[in-house]
Design an enzyme around this catalytic site. Structure first.
Site, PDB file in Angstrom:
ATOM      1  N   CYS A 128      13.464 -66.005  56.386  1.00  0.00           N
ATOM      2  CA  CYS A 128      12.864 -67.166  57.051  1.00  0.00           C
ATOM      3  C   CYS A 128      12.146 -66.813  58.351  1.00  0.00           C
ATOM      4  O   CYS A 128      11.317 -67.590  58.832  1.00  0.00           O
ATOM      5  CB  CYS A 128      13.930 -68.208  57.336  1.00  0.00           C
ATOM      6  N   HIS A 269      12.263 -73.342  63.126  1.00  0.00           N
ATOM      7  CA  HIS A 269      12.419 -73.178  61.680  1.00  0.00           C
ATOM      8  C   HIS A 269      12.951 -74.468  61.072  1.00  0.00           C
ATOM      9  O   HIS A 269      13.920 -75.055  61.556  1.00  0.00           O
ATOM     10  CB  HIS A 269      13.360 -72.025  61.381  1.00  0.00           C
ATOM     11  N   ASN A 299      13.755 -76.662  53.360  1.00  0.00           N
ATOM     12  CA  ASN A 299      13.622 -75.313  53.913  1.00  0.00           C
ATOM     13  C   ASN A 299      12.721 -74.486  53.003  1.00  0.00           C
ATOM     14  O   ASN A 299      13.096 -74.154  51.883  1.00  0.00           O
ATOM     15  CB  ASN A 299      15.006 -74.674  54.027  1.00  0.00           C
TER      16      ASN A 299
END
Length: 342
Positions: A128, A269, A299
């Site tokens: 990520c 994020h 996500n």
């Protein structure tokens, strides 16, 4: 009066060759998967998902839609916005945890799809955190005068590596891509100011995909074990994400010579709204200073902050001269933060 970042040896070295974000782009698939849809697939409820994650919907790529396809769509949008042609691109960096295949690099497929045949190509593997890691790599190539124009992409087809029987992970992830073009432009004083990157391999087993590599190849005997899907220890990830992203934010701000009060917008994020809320509380800034779209996309790993950056850009959230803080966290463990003057 607008604060000017103080100079550091590193920032002073870069001052002679600035690195600007000259265009952004993004792409998400058409199919929408709702919490109601998921509650019919696994033992969960829409309320449980929203309460614990803040996610309401996520996008799902078609079976024949690859990571490189989504990456190319986002790249073309960034190219159109910036006015950069395919021939001008010197380097393509694709950050992804779900590449088209182990090799060649997904960036090579993107190169062909957008016609950037003058570019060098490579993938960045930092889960990520990959997009901001790639931004720093791009900056290094530009400030060293190796390249003038770098295309940075975060792209994921996470649904191809999701265990759809595991309610703790399948509710979290979606597909999509975001892109930014970084370029040295003469007489441009704004751009990337400071970046911090970090990692801690001691926590590699709290967010990982255990199968598919040389350590545990997928065989007919273990194919049913879901080893080639995302595995996560949720409580441990939450704790480490908050600690690492908070520390990374402070270090990037310190390198930039700024404080959190100077930041107009934080793009964190997009993994879980509870993580974002915890960071906002610890940085002592209101949540409305954050750009949040995790509720719509879930996500999307390396694509998440890239998609959010493009949306913030195109909706007018980012104003010329604004200082923007981006901060990310991913498996590895890896983390990164970047301060940009828009």
């Amino acid at each position: 009066m607008k604060k000017t970042p103080r100079s550091s040896p590193r920032s002073a070295k870069r001052a002679s060759r600035t690195v600007s974000v000259v265009g952004t782009g993004s792409y998400v698939p058409e199919r929408v998967l709702t919490n109601e849809d998921l509650s019919a697939m696994v033992d969960t409820t829409p309320e449980w998902i929203v309460t614990r994650t803040g996610i309401r919907t996520r996008r799902i790529a078609a079976k024949d839609e690859l990571t490189s396809d989504m990456a190319a769509r986002a790249a073309l949008e960034a190219m159109e916005q910036s006015g950069v042609t395919a021939e001008e691109i010197d380097l393509i960096l694709v950050a992804t945890a779900s590449p088209d295949m182990v090799f060649p690099a997904t960036a090579c497929f993107v190169q062909t799809k957008i016609g950037a045949l003058n570019a060098a190509c490579l993938d960045v593997s930092a889960a990520c955190a990959g997009f901001l890691v790639a931004v720093e790599i791009a900056q290094q190539f530009i400030t060293s005068s190796t390249y003038d124009t770098v295309l940075v992409i975060g792209a994921e087809k996470l649904t191809s590596i999701t265990n759809w029987t595991d309610r703790n992970t399948c509710v979290l992830f979606g597909d999509g891509a975001g892109a930014a073009i970084l370029q040295h432009r003469h007489n441009s004083a704004h751009g990337v100011i400071a970046t911090h990157i970090g990692s801690n391999g001691n926590f590699s087993d709290i967010l990982w995909m255990p199968g598919g590599g040389c350590r545990t190849p997928i065989t007919a005997e273990n194919a049913h074990q879901h080893l080639q899907t995302i595995h996560m220890s949720g409580k441990d990830v939450y704790k480490q994400a908050v600690i690492s992203m908070l520390d990374a934010s402070k270090k990037a701000l310190d390198k930039a010579g700024l404080t959190i009060d100077d930041i107009a917008c934080v793009i964190a994020h997009q993994a879980n709204v509870r993580i974002i809320e915890a960071i906002a509380e610890r940085l002592k800034i209101p949540l409305d200073r954050f750009f949040i779209n995790v509720d719509r996309y879930g996500n999307t790993s390396a694509a998440a902050v890239a998609i959010a950056l493009d949306e913030a850009n195109r909706t007018g959230r980012l104003k010329p001269g604004d200082y923007i803080l981006m901060v990310v966290f991913g498996g590895g463990l890896t983390w990164a933060s970047t301060v940009i003057e828009w």
